[in-house]
Design an enzyme around this catalytic site. Structure first.
Site, PDB file in Angstrom:
ATOM      1  CD  GLU A 120      -2.781  -0.799   2.627  1.00 39.26           C
ATOM      2  OE1 GLU A 120      -2.667   0.268   3.266  1.00 39.26           O
ATOM      3  OE2 GLU A 120      -3.518  -1.728   2.981  1.00 39.26           O
TER       4      GLU A 120
ATOM      5  CE  LYS B 131     -10.854   3.127   4.408  1.00 44.24           C
ATOM      6  NZ  LYS B 131      -9.488   3.037   3.871  1.00 44.24           N
TER       7      LYS B 131
ATOM      8  CD  GLU C 108      -8.140   6.307   6.512  1.00 44.35           C
ATOM      9  OE1 GLU C 108      -8.446   5.167   6.152  1.00 44.35           O
ATOM     10  OE2 GLU C 108      -7.006   6.762   6.406  1.00 44.35           O
TER      11      GLU C 108
ATOM     12  CD  GLU D 253     -12.464   1.875  -0.091  1.00 45.96           C
ATOM     13  OE1 GLU D 253     -12.919   0.923   0.585  1.00 45.96           O
ATOM     14  OE2 GLU D 253     -11.241   2.050  -0.289  1.00 45.96           O
TER      15      GLU D 253
END
Length: 414
Positions: A266, A325, A331, A322
């Site tokens: 990541e 999250k 985030e 997203e």
């Protein structure tokens, strides 16, 4: 989860305009495909998006059957994940074999599953029960793969946060935390015996966020900068990510495992954040991800100064913003794409330019030649893209810890 329909009309033109066929010799990049949102496109509509950024590798945090079916026949390499909650069960090879038969075997060989991650950033959670279950779970899944005749095809590993390092700079001084070394060494021995990769989640964003006045922004964004020299090795670094990677290599060598392969599972940069999340902007996300993607897609292999013979494998976080999250605003804003399939921001260059090695985009300075040890011809890096943050394999929630950054200040301002 019920997904909203994909806005094909607005996205189809974009997809047709950027999808290209990449030569087999071009170094590819991977992407993390998180699913913590209630408005994400169907897996079938995600396939062309993955291809549009030139990604040939995808990392999941589960083994979503709809996704694995959608990518059948595409040749895309998949890392699938076992959540943290599975670790106690996977200690039992028979239960691990049942999971393999349900979540891996049915999709092979049509879908190219090459790796299984066991949990996510377990050692950063300070959970003694999970820590004690990590290696036995890895061993249980590997044993199950042997029984299924898949151990030569599918590797077993786990992803770590950079917080497992006690020292991260200069890179030559990299070492693991003393309190973790006893549980790390058996895991490293497992990697050695099974020839599986050592995965690290590395986010220069967190280092910059923690010390924005001490760390030059260009250094973390792969832009032109003076860089720093490791006083012990004389190696030159013009970006933080490669310095972090080499710190991991040094820590592995100090622990007696110099030959292990390191992959970046990541890395990314958010395009939006809260008031205290310094640097979380679309422009910086564009520079970080765009420069990284162009670097990885360049005509030269991507290698770090300390390991000039080891090609890197990097997975960008993440594919989508997203919306479900938890945590800070960043985030929910690491995605390269919005849920409707449009870009979260402009890449700043076309993928055709990346493949040809064209310069284009911002006047970035990161390049595989100078980054790989300094000197040599310069290949300008493009203007960039956007990143995402890591999900916990167990819940899909963030479980990131930034690596120590106090060492950087000394080298930049001594």
């Amino acid at each position: 989860m019920e997904l909203n329909s994909f806005h094909r009309s607005s996205s189809l033109f974009f997809l047709l305009s950027v999808v290209v066929i990449f030569p087999a010799t071009v170094t590819s990049i991977g992407v993390n495909y998180g699913q913590i949102g209630d408005n994400l496109p169907s897996p079938e509509d995600v396939v062309p998006l993955v291809k549009s950024i030139g990604a040939t590798k995808v990392k999941l945090y589960d083994a979503n059957p709809q996704i694995l079916k959608a990518f059948a026949g595409t040749g895309v390499e998949f890392i699938v994940g076992l959540g943290n909650e599975y670790l106690p069960k996977m200690r039992d090879p028979s239960k691990a074999l049942t999971w393999i038969k349900q979540n891996v075997t049915p999709f092979l060989p049509a879908t190219n599953i090459t790796c299984i991650t066991i949990g996510n950033e377990i050692l950063a959670l300070n959970d003694s029960s999970l820590t004690a279950s990590l290696l036995p779970a890895m061993q249980g899944v590997h044993s199950a793969l042997v029984t299924a005749g898949l151990s030569d095809r599918v590797a077993v590993t786990t992803a770590h946060s950079l917080s497992i390092l006690q020292t991260s700079f200069p890179p030559s001084a990299g070492e693991f935390r003393p309190d973790l070394i006893d549980c790390l060494k058996p895991i490293l021995e497992f990697h050695r015996k099974t020839d599986s990769p050592f995965l690290i989640n590395a986010y220069p964003f967190f280092a910059y966020k923690g010390s924005p006045k001490e760390i030059p922004l260009d250094f973390v964004l792969f832009q032109a900068n003076q860089g720093v020299v490791d006083p012990a090795t004389g190696l030159h670094y013009d970006n933080m990510l490669f310095a972090q990677i080499d710190a991991v290599y040094s820590a592995l060598a100090a622990a007696g495992y110099k030959s292990l392969k390191v992959q970046i599972s990541e890395t990314g940069w958010p395009s939006k954040g809260d008031a205290d999340e310094f640097g979380a902007t679309p422009e910086n996300a564009k520079k970080y991800n765009g420069n990284l993607i162009k670097l990885m897609m360049g005509s030269k292999k991507t290698r770090t100064p300390l390991r000039p013979n080891n090609d890197l494998s990097v997975y960008v976080f993440a594919l989508f913003n997203e919306n479900m999250k938890p945590g800070p605003t960043s985030e929910r804003n690491y995605g390269l794409f919005k849920p409707d399939g449009t870009q979260a921001y402009s890449l700043g260059f076309t993928l055709n330019d990346v493949v040809r090695g064209a310069s284009g985009g911002d006047s970035g300075g990161g390049n595989s030649s100078s980054v790989g040890g300094g000197g040599g011809g310069k290949t300008p890096v493009p203007s960039p893209v956007t990143p995402v943050s890591p999900d916990s394999a167990s819940t899909g929630y963030l479980a990131i810890s930034s690596a120590p950054v106090r060492f950087f200040a000394f080298f930049f301002f001594r």
